[in-house]
Design a protein around this motif. Structure first.
Motif, mmCIF file in Angstrom:
data_model
loop_
_atom_site.group_PDB
_atom_site.id
_atom_site.type_symbol
_atom_site.label_atom_id
_atom_site.label_comp_id
_atom_site.label_asym_id
_atom_site.label_seq_id
_atom_site.Cartn_x
_atom_site.Cartn_y
_atom_site.Cartn_z
ATOM 1 N N THR A 263 -43.347 9.664 -3.646
ATOM 2 C CA THR A 263 -44.373 9.930 -3.620
ATOM 3 C C THR A 263 -44.929 9.543 -5.590
ATOM 4 N N TYR A 264 -46.278 9.220 -4.753
ATOM 5 C CA TYR A 264 -46.460 9.418 -6.401
ATOM 6 C C TYR A 264 -48.215 9.592 -6.338
ATOM 7 N N ALA A 265 -48.706 10.824 -7.306
ATOM 8 C CA ALA A 265 -49.726 11.412 -7.331
ATOM 9 C C ALA A 265 -50.669 11.450 -8.754
ATOM 10 N N ILE A 266 -51.615 11.057 -8.799
ATOM 11 C CA ILE A 266 -52.301 10.994 -10.274
ATOM 12 C C ILE A 266 -53.248 11.964 -10.031
ATOM 13 N N LYS A 267 -53.880 12.233 -11.635
ATOM 14 C CA LYS A 267 -54.863 12.456 -11.340
ATOM 15 C C LYS A 267 -55.990 11.291 -12.198
ATOM 16 N N ALA A 268 -57.251 10.946 -11.362
ATOM 17 C CA ALA A 268 -58.207 9.829 -11.676
ATOM 18 C C ALA A 268 -59.161 10.226 -12.795
ATOM 19 N N GLY A 269 -59.256 11.253 -13.899
ATOM 20 C CA GLY A 269 -60.291 11.731 -14.594
ATOM 21 C C GLY A 269 -60.371 13.381 -13.842
ATOM 22 N N ARG A 270 -61.534 13.882 -13.924
ATOM 23 C CA ARG A 270 -61.758 15.230 -13.977
ATOM 24 C C ARG A 270 -61.741 15.225 -12.237
ATOM 25 N N ALA B 263 -60.813 13.188 -9.526
ATOM 26 C CA ALA B 263 -60.479 12.592 -8.588
ATOM 27 C C ALA B 263 -58.507 12.003 -8.531
ATOM 28 N N VAL B 264 -58.282 12.122 -7.067
ATOM 29 C CA VAL B 264 -56.411 12.444 -7.264
ATOM 30 C C VAL B 264 -56.723 11.609 -6.350
ATOM 31 N N PHE B 265 -55.549 10.624 -6.041
ATOM 32 C CA PHE B 265 -54.592 9.666 -5.366
ATOM 33 C C PHE B 265 -53.638 9.462 -5.433
ATOM 34 N N CYS B 266 -52.967 9.282 -3.950
ATOM 35 C CA CYS B 266 -51.510 9.781 -3.923
ATOM 36 C C CYS B 266 -50.902 9.026 -2.994
ATOM 37 N N SER B 267 -49.726 8.296 -2.502
ATOM 38 C CA SER B 267 -49.188 7.652 -1.692
ATOM 39 C C SER B 267 -47.454 7.897 -1.880
ATOM 40 N N ARG B 268 -47.069 7.183 -0.564
ATOM 41 C CA ARG B 268 -46.173 8.145 -0.050
ATOM 42 C C ARG B 268 -45.030 6.864 0.780
ATOM 43 N N TYR B 269 -44.172 6.686 0.861
ATOM 44 C CA TYR B 269 -43.422 5.814 1.292
ATOM 45 C C TYR B 269 -42.095 6.500 1.590
ATOM 46 N N ASP B 270 -41.934 5.998 3.165
ATOM 47 C CA ASP B 270 -40.865 6.344 4.062
ATOM 48 C C ASP B 270 -39.623 4.688 4.303
ATOM 49 N N PHE B 271 -38.437 5.101 4.546
ATOM 50 C CA PHE B 271 -37.702 4.089 4.694
ATOM 51 C C PHE B 271 -36.492 4.721 5.159
ATOM 52 N N ASN B 272 -36.032 3.791 5.777
ATOM 53 C CA ASN B 272 -34.572 4.199 6.432
ATOM 54 C C ASN B 272 -33.678 3.315 6.332
ATOM 55 N N ILE B 273 -32.012 3.041 5.767
ATOM 56 C CA ILE B 273 -31.913 1.935 5.633
ATOM 57 C C ILE B 273 -31.343 1.986 7.084
ATOM 58 N N TYR B 274 -30.988 2.549 7.728
ATOM 59 C CA TYR B 274 -29.638 2.451 8.602
ATOM 60 C C TYR B 274 -30.652 1.072 10.577
ATOM 61 N N SER B 275 -31.752 1.897 10.580
ATOM 62 C CA SER B 275 -33.499 1.166 10.741
ATOM 63 C C SER B 275 -33.581 0.155 10.639
ATOM 64 N N TYR B 276 -34.075 0.335 9.280
ATOM 65 C CA TYR B 276 -34.703 -0.349 9.059
ATOM 66 C C TYR B 276 -36.471 -0.266 8.914
ATOM 67 N N GLU B 277 -36.713 0.911 9.251
ATOM 68 C CA GLU B 277 -37.990 0.930 9.214
ATOM 69 C C GLU B 277 -38.655 1.952 8.385
ATOM 70 N N SER B 278 -40.022 1.514 8.206
ATOM 71 C CA SER B 278 -40.791 1.887 6.729
ATOM 72 C C SER B 278 -42.240 2.665 7.485
ATOM 73 N N ASP B 279 -42.817 3.127 6.445
ATOM 74 C CA ASP B 279 -43.640 3.680 6.884
ATOM 75 C C ASP B 279 -44.485 4.370 5.476
ATOM 76 N N LEU B 280 -45.731 4.333 5.552
ATOM 77 C CA LEU B 280 -46.795 4.039 4.176
ATOM 78 C C LEU B 280 -47.981 4.887 4.360
ATOM 79 N N VAL B 281 -48.535 6.207 3.727
ATOM 80 C CA VAL B 281 -49.454 6.201 3.706
ATOM 81 C C VAL B 281 -50.047 6.853 2.413
ATOM 82 N N LEU B 282 -51.705 5.824 2.587
ATOM 83 C CA LEU B 282 -52.528 6.468 1.049
ATOM 84 C C LEU B 282 -53.273 7.678 1.342
ATOM 85 N N GLY B 283 -53.698 8.190 0.248
ATOM 86 C CA GLY B 283 -54.676 9.606 0.578
ATOM 87 C C GLY B 283 -55.190 9.740 -0.965
ATOM 88 N N CYS B 284 -56.588 9.750 -0.994
ATOM 89 C CA CYS B 284 -57.125 11.120 -2.522
ATOM 90 C C CYS B 284 -58.145 11.748 -2.459
#
Length: 400
Positions: free
Chosen positions: A278-285, A287-308
């Protein structure tokens, strides 16, 4: 929106000097607040009151096809004078959002908690009791919190419902927080689960800091711009003979940081092969932006979520200058704002948004209207052209 009883519990933590963020369980608290927010469904009303500094009540009513509700009671042995009503509470304290972690501090010495009268020790440990009954389902929730020492706390939560296995479950947590590191020992009646988890903060140790007037150690600690933490957990179910383990890392900036506040985490579950970053950053006073990436090495399934998270603030009136009869300049401000800065509670609302790789969108607007706190939200599925709006809801809170 943070429920009133959750807000009172956080106020109890502040009053008893307990840092809930210094825990492995809250390693990803920022990403969860920004990406996993709950949108209301239907119409929900909550009326709460802190009738005395030690006692609070809350009543909820919801309508989503059928009408249901809840009744809650809370008692705290510590007077909670820091609890504010819905018209005065700062929105940053009533809304789940980016977690600005503070610097770890040296725990109180056990003797600092001792109170003696006439040669007899009369001090007691602070306790919080909470219970909620859901109607008409007759589901009961209960919470018992007790501060055992400046660095130790016992937390017992329980749920009673006839539809659950064995009619309910109980979870007991013994929490230890020494500032530099923390640990938790847990037991759950569900499959007789036992576990342990811990978190270690690298760098400055507040327990070894010298007083401000005796050296530079305490002063230098404030110049630390960020903190790196690492933790792990191990658990085992005695009844089903299965267990699990995970490890995690977090880097977050501290109040002394002069750049943009940010939080980065990485958690790994080696048994099921799951990675989460996960990565979250405050861009100025505002706004906040955030991302999350999930990955499974056995099934190769992945998921990406973006938010603000976008904060709406009051319009700041420009500073004006007038001259008095003597020719001296006098600066004045209005609306409670000060020169060169903002009023601490100048936030009027916050817009949250998230989108997944499957084009599921969550929108939530939280704010205040006069003495009421409100949340308006919806979940949208762009793949369903015939009915994209999956849920729409409004939640209103009044706390006195």
């Amino acid at each position: 929106m943070l429920g009133f009883m959750d807000y009172v519990q956080k106020s109890f933590y502040r009053a008893t000097k307990w840092d809930e963020d210094n825990s492995y369980a809250n390693l990803n608290a920022t990403a969860r607040a920004l990406l996993d927010f709950q949108t209301p469904k239907g119409l929900k009303l909550n009326i709460s009151s802190l009738s005395s500094p030690n006692f609070a009540t809350s009543y909820g009513l919801a309508s989503l096809g059928v009408v249901d509700g809840s009744v809650s009671y809370l008692y705290s042995s510590r007077a909670l004078d820091n609890v504010l009503n819905s018209g005065d509470v700062e929105l940053k304290d009533a809304i789940f959002g980016y977690r600005d972690l503070k610097e770890i501090t040296k725990p109180d010495a056990p003797r600092d908690w001792e109170i003696w009268q006439g040669g007899v020790r009369v001090d007691r440990r602070d306790t919080l009791l909470y219970g909620r009954m859901y109607l008409p389902a007759s589901t009961l929730e209960a919470l018992y919190l007790r501060r055992l020492a400046p660095t130790r706390q016992l937390k017992i939560s329980a749920v009673s419902n006839s539809r659950l296995p064995n009619g309910g479950t109980i979870l007991a947590l013994l929490q230890q927080d020494n500032g530099k590191y923390s640990s938790e020992y847990l037991y759950s009646t569900d499959v007789a689960l036992i576990g342990i988890r811990g978190l270690y903060n690298f760098g400055f140790d507040p327990r070894k800091a010298l007083p401000h007037n005796s050296g530079n150690a305490a002063v230098d600690s404030r110049k630390i711009a960020g903190r790196f933490s690492a933790g792990a957990e191990v658990y085992w179910g005695l009844l089903n003979k299965s267990g699990g383990a995970s490890t995690g890392f977090r880097y977050t900036t501290l109040p002394s940081n002069t750049g943009s506040p940010l939080t980065m985490t990485l958690t790994v579950n080696p048994i099921i092969g799951h990675f989460q970053a996960t990565y979250a950053i405050k861009a100025g006073r505002g706004a906040v932006f955030c991302s999350r990436y999930d990955f499974n090495i056995y099934s190769y399934e992945s998921d990406l979520v973006l938010g603000c998270e976008i904060w709406r603030r009051k319009q700041q009136q420009q500073q004006q200058t007038t001259k008095s009869e003597t020719g001296a300049e006098e600066n004045w401000q209005s609306n409670g704002f000060t020169t060169g800065g903002e009023k601490e509670d100048d936030v009027t609302g916050v817009l949250k948004a998230r989108i997944t790789q499957n084009f599921n969108i969550g929108l939530l607007w939280e704010g205040r209207f006069k003495q009421l706190l409100f949340s308006i939200g919806s979940n949208i599925d762009l793949k369903r052209r015939d009915q994209p709006f999956r849920t729409v809801g409004v939640e209103i809170q009044y706390n006195s």
